[in-house]
Design an enzyme around this catalytic site. Structure first.
Site, mmCIF file in Angstrom:
data_model
loop_
_atom_site.group_PDB
_atom_site.id
_atom_site.type_symbol
_atom_site.label_atom_id
_atom_site.label_comp_id
_atom_site.label_asym_id
_atom_site.label_seq_id
_atom_site.Cartn_x
_atom_site.Cartn_y
_atom_site.Cartn_z
ATOM 1 N N HIS A 75 -7.855 -5.471 -0.083
ATOM 2 C CA HIS A 75 -6.634 -4.695 0.174
ATOM 3 C C HIS A 75 -5.808 -5.471 1.194
ATOM 4 C CE1 HIS A 75 -4.283 -1.041 -0.133
ATOM 5 N NE2 HIS A 75 -4.218 -0.963 1.181
ATOM 6 N N SER B 143 0.833 -1.203 0.000
ATOM 7 C CA SER B 143 0.000 0.000 0.000
ATOM 8 C C SER B 143 0.871 1.258 0.000
ATOM 9 C CB SER B 143 -0.962 -0.048 1.191
ATOM 10 O OG SER B 143 -1.988 0.898 1.047
ATOM 11 N N ASP C 64 -10.022 -5.027 -4.426
ATOM 12 C CA ASP C 64 -9.534 -3.974 -3.528
ATOM 13 C C ASP C 64 -10.432 -2.743 -3.666
ATOM 14 O OD1 ASP C 64 -8.108 -2.033 -2.105
ATOM 15 O OD2 ASP C 64 -6.164 -2.802 -2.752
#
Length: 232
Positions: free
Chosen positions: A203, A113, A171
């Site tokens: 995610h 991320s 996601d």
């Protein structure tokens, strides 16, 4: 130095966590998914923790984040001041490995991320001499300084680090389209690599992507003769 004093590692991987997390939590996440640590005896895996600072998407609350951003959106502008502050941390982490005898071309940088975005900044804006870069569930802002750096890059594109990207198809925090757009934009600027969509994945990290990452790291950072002799 005595002959018995032998460096334990011949390569390093710096793995940046996502926003609001810690290096220790990321390590435990990897262990939970794999049921073990990465099987890379000659590679030192480093899980640093981001500093606690105000984070705008959380209404200015304190959080462990590498940098601040106006919003979690590919169309948002980067905060250059915040980015420059986290670059100092990156430089120090890499320099620490070099000081311990690890060459720059035996270092891989990656992350999940926000950590993946920082890894892209690290390898294509700050240090283009590393062995490779990986980004999991990550994206770059459309007007990122990374693209600007690559456009002004004088070195041959073939010398730039190879890129490995993974992204969950489901996601909702960082849509797959953002990751794919980032990858394709980097490709147009000469970056070579792979983008792997992960089915039924939100995610999150997955065991499959970690196994692929482990294999890729071993390919990019194979054991040296000193590593083999250390086992004898």
């Amino acid at each position: 130095m005595s002959t018995s004093t032998i460096r334990k590692y011949s390569a390093s991987v710096i793995f940046f966590h996502g926003s609001g997390d810690t290096g220790q939590n990321l390590l435990e996440w990897v262990r939970f998914l794999l049921g073990r640590d990465f099987n890379l005896a000659h590679v030192k895996i480093i899980y640093p923790t981001a500093p606690m600072q105000k984070y705008t998407p959380l209404n200015g609350q304190l959080s462990n984040v590498w940098f601040d951003r106006r919003s979690v959106n590919i169309a948002a502008l980067e905060s250059k001041k915040s980015m420059s502050q986290c670059y100092d941390i990156v430089h120090q982490l890499i320099q620490n490995e070099i000081d311990h005898g690890i060459p720059l071309n035996r270092i891989i940088v990656g992350g999940f991320s926000m950590g993946g975005a920082l890894a892209l900044h690290t390898c294509y804006h700050l240090n283009t001499g590393v062995a490779g870069v990986f980004a999991h569930s990550s994206f770059l802002n459309r007007k990122s300084v990374v693209y600007e750096s690559l456009e002004n890059q004088n070195a041959p594109k073939s010398t730039l680090p190879e890129l490995l990207m993974f992204h969950g198809e489901r996601d909702t925090l960082v849509p797959l389209e953002w990751g794919l757009e980032t990858f394709e934009s980097l490709q147009k600027l000469g970056i070579v690599g792979t983008f792997t969509p992960l089915k039924n994945t939100l995610h999150e990290l997955k065991k499959r992507s970690l196994l692929d990452l482990e294999e890729w790291i071993l390919k990019k950072l194979p054991p040296l003769s000193i590593d083999i002799s250390n086992k004898l």
